[in-house]
Motif scaffolding. Structure first.
Motif, PDB file in Angstrom:
ATOM      1  N   ASN A  89       0.815  -1.210   0.000  1.00 25.88           N
ATOM      2  CA  ASN A  89       0.000   0.000   0.000  1.00 25.88           C
ATOM      3  C   ASN A  89       0.852   1.265   0.000  1.00 25.88           C
ATOM      4  O   ASN A  89       0.509   2.251  -0.664  1.00 25.88           O
ATOM      5  CB  ASN A  89      -0.973  -0.008   1.177  1.00 25.88           C
ATOM      6  CG  ASN A  89      -2.170  -0.865   0.900  1.00 25.88           C
ATOM      7  OD1 ASN A  89      -3.121  -0.427   0.269  1.00 25.88           O
ATOM      8  ND2 ASN A  89      -2.122  -2.121   1.331  1.00 25.88           N
ATOM      9  N   ARG A 126       0.154  12.175   3.467  1.00 27.02           N
ATOM     10  CA  ARG A 126      -0.622  11.134   2.773  1.00 27.02           C
ATOM     11  C   ARG A 126      -0.377   9.759   3.405  1.00 27.02           C
ATOM     12  O   ARG A 126      -1.290   8.970   3.576  1.00 27.02           O
ATOM     13  CB  ARG A 126      -0.261  11.127   1.279  1.00 27.02           C
ATOM     14  CG  ARG A 126      -0.934  10.066   0.472  1.00 27.02           C
ATOM     15  CD  ARG A 126      -2.453  10.295   0.406  1.00 27.02           C
ATOM     16  NE  ARG A 126      -3.064   9.228  -0.346  1.00 27.02           N
ATOM     17  CZ  ARG A 126      -3.669   8.174   0.194  1.00 27.02           C
ATOM     18  NH1 ARG A 126      -3.751   8.048   1.490  1.00 27.02           N
ATOM     19  NH2 ARG A 126      -4.200   7.247  -0.569  1.00 27.02           N
ATOM     20  N   LYS A 135       0.661   9.170   6.575  1.00 29.09           N
ATOM     21  CA  LYS A 135       0.121   9.123   7.940  1.00 29.09           C
ATOM     22  C   LYS A 135      -1.399   9.072   7.971  1.00 29.09           C
ATOM     23  O   LYS A 135      -1.982   8.592   8.929  1.00 29.09           O
ATOM     24  CB  LYS A 135       0.628  10.319   8.744  1.00 29.09           C
ATOM     25  CG  LYS A 135       2.079  10.190   9.133  1.00 29.09           C
ATOM     26  CD  LYS A 135       2.524  11.330  10.002  1.00 29.09           C
ATOM     27  CE  LYS A 135       3.954  11.109  10.457  1.00 29.09           C
ATOM     28  NZ  LYS A 135       4.427  12.183  11.303  1.00 29.09           N
ATOM     29  N   THR A 136      -2.039   9.585   6.931  1.00 29.14           N
ATOM     30  CA  THR A 136      -3.499   9.599   6.920  1.00 29.14           C
ATOM     31  C   THR A 136      -4.087   8.452   6.084  1.00 29.14           C
ATOM     32  O   THR A 136      -5.300   8.390   5.907  1.00 29.14           O
ATOM     33  CB  THR A 136      -4.041  10.936   6.384  1.00 29.14           C
ATOM     34  OG1 THR A 136      -3.557  11.146   5.056  1.00 29.14           O
ATOM     35  CG2 THR A 136      -3.633  12.085   7.286  1.00 29.14           C
ATOM     36  N   ALA A 137      -3.213   7.574   5.600  1.00 32.09           N
ATOM     37  CA  ALA A 137      -3.712   6.423   4.830  1.00 32.09           C
ATOM     38  C   ALA A 137      -4.605   5.575   5.734  1.00 32.09           C
ATOM     39  O   ALA A 137      -4.252   5.272   6.868  1.00 32.09           O
ATOM     40  CB  ALA A 137      -2.547   5.599   4.301  1.00 32.09           C
ATOM     41  N   ASN A 138      -5.751   5.216   5.228  1.00 33.99           N
ATOM     42  CA  ASN A 138      -6.697   4.415   5.991  1.00 33.99           C
ATOM     43  C   ASN A 138      -6.464   2.942   5.652  1.00 33.99           C
ATOM     44  O   ASN A 138      -7.200   2.352   4.877  1.00 33.99           O
ATOM     45  CB  ASN A 138      -8.130   4.840   5.655  1.00 33.99           C
ATOM     46  CG  ASN A 138      -9.142   4.136   6.515  1.00 33.99           C
ATOM     47  OD1 ASN A 138      -8.814   3.635   7.589  1.00 33.99           O
ATOM     48  ND2 ASN A 138     -10.371   4.089   6.047  1.00 33.99           N
ATOM     49  N   LEU A 139      -5.402   2.373   6.238  1.00 35.39           N
ATOM     50  CA  LEU A 139      -5.069   0.983   5.963  1.00 35.39           C
ATOM     51  C   LEU A 139      -5.643   0.097   7.053  1.00 35.39           C
ATOM     52  O   LEU A 139      -5.323   0.246   8.234  1.00 35.39           O
ATOM     53  CB  LEU A 139      -3.553   0.800   5.896  1.00 35.39           C
ATOM     54  CG  LEU A 139      -2.819   1.603   4.820  1.00 35.39           C
ATOM     55  CD1 LEU A 139      -1.337   1.290   4.862  1.00 35.39           C
ATOM     56  CD2 LEU A 139      -3.394   1.316   3.448  1.00 35.39           C
ATOM     57  N   VAL A 140      -6.483  -0.811   6.638  1.00 37.39           N
ATOM     58  CA  VAL A 140      -7.091  -1.746   7.579  1.00 37.39           C
ATOM     59  C   VAL A 140      -6.722  -3.152   7.148  1.00 37.39           C
ATOM     60  O   VAL A 140      -6.994  -3.564   6.011  1.00 37.39           O
ATOM     61  CB  VAL A 140      -8.624  -1.576   7.624  1.00 37.39           C
ATOM     62  CG1 VAL A 140      -9.242  -2.589   8.563  1.00 37.39           C
ATOM     63  CG2 VAL A 140      -8.983  -0.156   8.033  1.00 37.39           C
ATOM     64  N   GLU A 143      -7.963  -4.460  11.661  1.00 39.14           N
ATOM     65  CA  GLU A 143      -7.094  -3.624  12.495  1.00 39.14           C
ATOM     66  C   GLU A 143      -6.535  -2.476  11.662  1.00 39.14           C
ATOM     67  O   GLU A 143      -5.993  -2.696  10.578  1.00 39.14           O
ATOM     68  CB  GLU A 143      -5.911  -4.447  13.033  1.00 39.14           C
ATOM     69  CG  GLU A 143      -6.297  -5.532  14.001  1.00 39.14           C
ATOM     70  CD  GLU A 143      -6.596  -4.991  15.383  1.00 39.14           C
ATOM     71  OE1 GLU A 143      -6.082  -3.926  15.763  1.00 39.14           O
ATOM     72  OE2 GLU A 143      -7.377  -5.658  16.093  1.00 39.14           O
ATOM     73  N   ALA A 144      -6.650  -1.262  12.178  1.00 47.18           N
ATOM     74  CA  ALA A 144      -6.051  -0.109  11.509  1.00 47.18           C
ATOM     75  C   ALA A 144      -4.538  -0.151  11.717  1.00 47.18           C
ATOM     76  O   ALA A 144      -4.071  -0.371  12.830  1.00 47.18           O
ATOM     77  CB  ALA A 144      -6.619   1.182  12.067  1.00 47.18           C
ATOM     78  N   LEU A 176      -1.261   2.091  11.313  1.00 46.48           N
ATOM     79  CA  LEU A 176      -0.774   3.445  11.116  1.00 46.48           C
ATOM     80  C   LEU A 176       0.665   3.384  10.610  1.00 46.48           C
ATOM     81  O   LEU A 176       1.473   2.610  11.114  1.00 46.48           O
ATOM     82  CB  LEU A 176      -0.845   4.237  12.413  1.00 46.48           C
ATOM     83  CG  LEU A 176      -2.227   4.316  13.062  1.00 46.48           C
ATOM     84  CD1 LEU A 176      -2.149   5.058  14.385  1.00 46.48           C
ATOM     85  CD2 LEU A 176      -3.206   5.001  12.120  1.00 46.48           C
TER      86      LEU A 176
END
Length: 159
Positions: A65, A110, A112-117, A121-122, A124
């Motif tokens: 990602n 970009r 740090k604010t990526a919404n990776l799940v 679980e998120a 960061l």
């Protein structure tokens, strides 16, 4: 066969060998024609912790990602490569120092604010970035060393 030799299997990005070959050509071009190129090194924060906490598949998910984020946020004339386990390198052409700084801040934001799940679980992501510009008498090794030192200083400063 050529794809495998020149690209990272996980991310599909150019690998270290291909990147260094490309960097050598860019350094020669910059020195010959006076072009302006910045080399950026990006190191992912705490990948080992993510691997230990969630497993290596989560770390791979993060790297894939992150590679996509980097590819999506550079111009077609620029280059991004995976040069090590949690290290990426970028070549940015024809940008001045202020533009590179803005690009770095935008990339970090970009990332740090990526919404990776991953499996609910998120995850960061943090990263440190350092850069150096190609100078008129630079060797590839000197350029890489300066960018690497800048990245580690950024990591040390918590930036």
């Amino acid at each position: 066969m050529e794809q495998r030799a020149n690209h990272d299997v996980l991310t599909g990005l150019p690998n270290r060998r291909f990147f260094i070959e490309s960097l050598e050509k860019r350094v020669m071009r910059c020195q010959r024609y006076g072009d302006n190129t910045a080399l950026l090194f990006l190191d992912v924060d705490d990948l080992k912790v993510i691997n230990d906490t969630y497993g290596h598949a989560a770390g791979d998910f993060l790297l894939i990602n992150l590679a996509d984020i980097l590819k999506d946020n550079i111009r077609s004339c620029d280059m991004v490569a995976r040069i090590g386990g949690d290290e990426f390198a970028l070549l940015l052409d024809n940008l001045d120092a202020d533009q590179v700084e803005r690009k770095i801040l935008a990339l970090i934001d970009r990332i740090k604010t990526a919404n990776l799940v991953y499996r609910g679980e998120a995850i960061l992501i943090g990263a440190a970035i350092g850069y150096s510009f190609v100078g008129p008498t630079d060797t590839v090794a000197a350029l890489m060393s300066r960018a690497d030192e800048a990245m580690y200083q950024s990591k040390k400063d918590g930036a």
